[in-house]
Motif scaffolding. Structure first.
Motif, mmCIF file in Angstrom:
data_model
loop_
_atom_site.group_PDB
_atom_site.id
_atom_site.type_symbol
_atom_site.label_atom_id
_atom_site.label_comp_id
_atom_site.label_asym_id
_atom_site.label_seq_id
_atom_site.Cartn_x
_atom_site.Cartn_y
_atom_site.Cartn_z
ATOM 1 N N HIS A 79 0.840 -1.203 0.000
ATOM 2 C CA HIS A 79 0.000 0.000 0.000
ATOM 3 C C HIS A 79 0.876 1.255 0.000
ATOM 4 C CE1 HIS A 79 -3.662 2.281 0.712
ATOM 5 N NE2 HIS A 79 -2.923 3.039 1.504
ATOM 6 N N ASN A 80 1.867 1.285 0.871
ATOM 7 C CA ASN A 80 2.722 2.470 0.902
ATOM 8 C C ASN A 80 3.527 2.590 -0.385
ATOM 9 O OD1 ASN A 80 1.813 3.464 3.287
ATOM 10 N ND2 ASN A 80 3.355 2.442 4.538
ATOM 11 N N LEU A 81 3.953 1.457 -0.942
ATOM 12 C CA LEU A 81 4.674 1.522 -2.229
ATOM 13 C C LEU A 81 3.774 2.129 -3.303
ATOM 14 C CD1 LEU A 81 6.711 -1.823 -2.291
ATOM 15 C CD2 LEU A 81 7.655 0.502 -2.377
ATOM 16 N N ALA A 82 2.477 1.829 -3.237
ATOM 17 C CA ALA A 82 1.541 2.402 -4.217
ATOM 18 C C ALA A 82 1.572 3.926 -4.143
ATOM 19 C CB ALA A 82 0.130 1.871 -3.977
ATOM 20 N N TYR A 83 1.595 4.483 -2.905
ATOM 21 C CA TYR A 83 1.697 5.949 -2.775
ATOM 22 C C TYR A 83 2.994 6.446 -3.397
ATOM 23 C CZ TYR A 83 -1.679 5.881 1.195
ATOM 24 O OH TYR A 83 -2.772 5.737 2.012
ATOM 25 N N TRP A 84 4.069 5.770 -3.022
ATOM 26 C CA TRP A 84 5.382 6.289 -3.405
ATOM 27 C C TRP A 84 5.640 6.155 -4.902
ATOM 28 C CZ3 TRP A 84 7.188 2.976 1.243
ATOM 29 C CH2 TRP A 84 6.899 3.666 2.437
ATOM 30 N N LEU A 85 4.951 5.175 -5.529
ATOM 31 C CA LEU A 85 5.182 4.968 -6.966
ATOM 32 C C LEU A 85 4.110 5.654 -7.812
ATOM 33 C CD1 LEU A 85 6.418 1.265 -6.807
ATOM 34 C CD2 LEU A 85 7.800 3.312 -7.224
ATOM 35 N N GLY A 86 3.230 6.439 -7.142
ATOM 36 C CA GLY A 86 2.291 7.286 -7.897
ATOM 37 C C GLY A 86 1.062 6.563 -8.402
ATOM 38 N N ALA A 87 0.602 5.498 -7.709
ATOM 39 C CA ALA A 87 -0.621 4.802 -8.138
ATOM 40 C C ALA A 87 -1.842 5.677 -7.844
ATOM 41 C CB ALA A 87 -0.738 3.475 -7.390
ATOM 42 N N ASN A 88 -3.022 5.190 -8.232
ATOM 43 C CA ASN A 88 -4.268 5.886 -7.907
ATOM 44 C C ASN A 88 -4.790 5.366 -6.578
ATOM 45 O OD1 ASN A 88 -4.265 7.243 -10.351
ATOM 46 N ND2 ASN A 88 -5.327 5.564 -11.385
ATOM 47 N N TRP A 89 -5.239 6.277 -5.722
ATOM 48 C CA TRP A 89 -5.871 5.810 -4.487
ATOM 49 C C TRP A 89 -6.952 6.781 -4.063
ATOM 50 C CZ3 TRP A 89 -1.191 8.482 -4.044
ATOM 51 C CH2 TRP A 89 -1.188 9.550 -3.154
ATOM 52 N N TRP A 90 -7.962 6.204 -3.382
ATOM 53 C CA TRP A 90 -9.002 7.010 -2.754
ATOM 54 C C TRP A 90 -8.743 7.000 -1.262
ATOM 55 C CZ3 TRP A 90 -13.422 9.292 -5.141
ATOM 56 C CH2 TRP A 90 -14.244 9.978 -4.240
ATOM 57 N N GLY A 91 -8.739 8.172 -0.655
ATOM 58 C CA GLY A 91 -8.626 8.269 0.791
ATOM 59 C C GLY A 91 -9.989 8.641 1.336
ATOM 60 N N ALA A 92 -10.602 7.746 2.112
ATOM 61 C CA ALA A 92 -11.913 8.014 2.696
ATOM 62 C C ALA A 92 -11.731 8.372 4.166
ATOM 63 C CB ALA A 92 -12.811 6.785 2.562
ATOM 64 N N GLY A 93 -12.602 9.259 4.653
ATOM 65 C CA GLY A 93 -12.516 9.650 6.064
ATOM 66 C C GLY A 93 -12.081 11.096 6.191
ATOM 67 N N PRO A 94 -12.268 11.680 7.395
ATOM 68 C CA PRO A 94 -11.935 13.094 7.594
ATOM 69 C C PRO A 94 -10.463 13.377 7.316
ATOM 70 C CG PRO A 94 -13.078 12.183 9.504
ATOM 71 C CD PRO A 94 -12.788 11.039 8.607
ATOM 72 N N GLY A 95 -10.216 14.397 6.499
ATOM 73 C CA GLY A 95 -8.844 14.829 6.222
ATOM 74 C C GLY A 95 -8.073 13.922 5.272
ATOM 75 N N ALA A 96 -8.687 12.835 4.791
ATOM 76 C CA ALA A 96 -7.937 11.894 3.936
ATOM 77 C C ALA A 96 -7.659 12.517 2.567
ATOM 78 C CB ALA A 96 -8.718 10.598 3.786
ATOM 79 N N HIS A 97 -6.517 12.149 1.990
ATOM 80 C CA HIS A 97 -6.108 12.646 0.675
ATOM 81 C C HIS A 97 -6.320 11.557 -0.372
ATOM 82 C CE1 HIS A 97 -3.632 16.366 1.718
ATOM 83 N NE2 HIS A 97 -4.213 15.973 2.846
ATOM 84 N N SER A 98 -6.653 11.969 -1.590
ATOM 85 C CA SER A 98 -6.854 11.031 -2.694
ATOM 86 C C SER A 98 -6.007 11.469 -3.881
ATOM 87 C CB SER A 98 -8.319 11.006 -3.131
ATOM 88 O OG SER A 98 -9.162 10.675 -2.054
ATOM 89 N N HIS A 99 -5.756 10.514 -4.774
ATOM 90 C CA HIS A 99 -4.927 10.811 -5.949
ATOM 91 C C HIS A 99 -5.391 9.978 -7.128
ATOM 92 C CE1 HIS A 99 -1.352 9.763 -8.497
ATOM 93 N NE2 HIS A 99 -1.302 11.072 -8.529
ATOM 94 N N ARG A 100 -5.632 10.656 -8.244
ATOM 95 C CA ARG A 100 -5.994 9.929 -9.456
ATOM 96 C C ARG A 100 -5.381 10.651 -10.648
ATOM 97 N NH1 ARG A 100 -11.784 9.013 -12.246
ATOM 98 N NH2 ARG A 100 -11.399 6.935 -13.057
ATOM 99 N N ALA A 101 -4.542 9.930 -11.393
ATOM 100 C CA ALA A 101 -3.824 10.518 -12.539
ATOM 101 C C ALA A 101 -3.126 11.803 -12.105
ATOM 102 C CB ALA A 101 -4.779 10.703 -13.699
ATOM 103 N N ASP A 102 -3.481 12.951 -12.713
ATOM 104 C CA ASP A 102 -2.762 14.186 -12.365
ATOM 105 C C ASP A 102 -3.523 15.014 -11.322
ATOM 106 O OD1 ASP A 102 -4.891 14.951 -13.851
ATOM 107 O OD2 ASP A 102 -3.770 16.213 -15.246
#
Ligand SMILES: C[S@@+](CC[C@H](N)C(=O)[O-])C[C@H]1O[C@@H](n2cnc3c(N)ncnc32)[C@H](O)[C@@H]1O
Ligand code: SF4
Length: 371
Positions: free
Chosen positions: A250-273
């Motif tokens: 999971h952490n490698l996914a962040y570090w390698l720039g995968a797409n993720w949804w962060g659910a919950g208060p204050g969570a961050h999400s990332h998709r493409a650019d």
């Protein structure tokens, strides 16, 4: 590759060093049930955005203290399964505070489908735990690992913190030794970093607690790397060590720039650019979702230059290194300097930091991106 992060914003007590978006129940403004209801709404929104039937490769419940939800943490995984498909080999992790774990809860979590657990041990030294404001004894984390194994977890991380005021190098090595004795598959060791408004930072500013020094942190990091390498752990990211094939996917996914949804208060999400982040206040987050609105507080689109900068900063922290093609030709002299100063080496097509270089990872990335 798609990942899901679920932020659980509750803690029994707030540790004096922590700056995460977490609340004691009386300050959160929502109950655990309100939280689960709002989470169900957010997961529905996530599935609509990412496409229903999206296959999740990794799920990570973090916090906060996800295990405060008790059996509700099993329900979190049920909600996820209602909206997404978990890959057959999905890594499904939860964080846990040692004092919230019981053999019964561990069995519920394993039965629900969690297959990785990350336990906040922090230290094996009672005085260090006291300075950090932790509410568990050193032995509780060790016992929790054995209980997790008995419940069927074979992928176990322990979080440790080094550099606590008053901690000697010997005490830090003892904590690492105690963690290794439990035979985890993964260890995260974080240098104590303090936001100025945290209670521990205030105590240091007042002079009632000794200061944290860069030299002490550096000595402890290098000592950790030597000990953990001799125990067969690879320092695959600056603060993370794993046995072979036990890196946190999971952490490698962040570090390698995968797409993720962060659910919950204050969570961050990332998709493409694009990246976006939720409102931090749990009550506001739940109210927005109850009203059928997005809980997002902001959105940002990264242009190519910003994406390249981010890649340099993240990849340089990984043992796999920074692909040299991500660097402009103008950085060639800087790179040669790092290599001759033994801060980095060139491995195939990548720039890989040495242990001494990893201590300076942030400074080196900054130099490379501002050149
Ligand atoms: C969300 S917590 C893990 C689960 C649980 N809340 C706990 O503390 O046991 C994630 C980890 O971040 C680390 N951490 C939190 N604040 C930190 C700080 N100010 N400096 C260094 N590490 C920190 C701790 O090791 C902690 O276990
Ligand atoms: S370190 Fe963990 S338990 Fe302590 S306040 Fe932060 S999230 Fe909560």
């Amino acid at each position: 590759m798609t990942s899901l992060y679920v932020h659980v914003p509750f803690c029994t007590v707030r540790c004096g060093y922590c700056d995460f978006n977490t609340y004691t129940l009386n300050r959160a403004g929502i109950s655990y049930d309100d939280y689960l209801t709002a989470l169900a709404h957010e997961l529905e929104r996530a599935a609509t955005t990412f496409g229903s039937g999206t296959v999740l490769d990794t799920v990570f419940c973090g916090g906060g203290t996800p295990t405060l939800l008790g059996a509700g943490l099993g329900q979190v995984l049920e909600l996820i399964r209602q909206h997404f498909t978990l890959a057959p080999d999905a890594e499904v992790s939860t964080e846990a505070n040692p004092e919230t774990l019981t053999p019964a809860l561990l069995q519920v979590l394993r039965g629900a489908g969690y297959n990785r657990i990350s336990i906040g041990m922090q230290s094996a030294n009672p005085q260090v735990l006291h300075t950090l404001g932790r509410v568990h004894t050193p032995g509780r984390a060790v016992a929790a690992v054995q209980e997790a194994k008995a419940a069927g977890f074979d992928n176990i991380n322990l979080d440790l913190i080094y550099g606590t005021p008053g901690e000697s190098l010997g005490e830090w090595l003892d904590s690492l030794g105690a963690a290794l004795e439990t035979q985890p598959t993964h260890l995260s060791a974080y240098a104590l970093t303090l936001a100025p408004h945290t209670p521990l930072a205030r105590r240091i500013a007042r002079g009632s607690t000794p200061a944290i020094t860069e030299d002490d942190l550096a000595d402890k990091y290098l000592a950790a790397e030597a000990l953990l390498a001799s125990a067969g752990f690879s320092n695959y990211e600056v603060s993370n060590w794993a046995l072979p094939a036990r890196e946190c996917r999971h952490n490698l996914a962040y570090w390698l720039g995968a797409n993720w949804w962060g659910a919950g208060p204050g969570a961050h999400s990332h998709r493409a650019d694009t990246r976006w982040w939720n409102v931090r206040n749990p009550r506001r987050w739940a109210d927005l979702l109850a009203a059928g609105k997005s809980p997002s507080a902001g959105v940002e689109t990264l242009n190519a230059a910003a994406q390249a900068t981010e890649q340099v900063m993240l990849r340089l922290r990984l043992a796999s290194g920074l692909p040299l093609q991500l660097l402009p030709a103008s950085t060639a002299d800087l790179v040669a300097g790092y290599v001759s100063d033994n801060l980095a080496r060139v491995n195939g097509d990548s720039l890989v930091l040495t242990p001494t270089g990893r201590l300076l990872a942030d400074r080196i990335s900054l130099e490379l991106v501002s050149n």
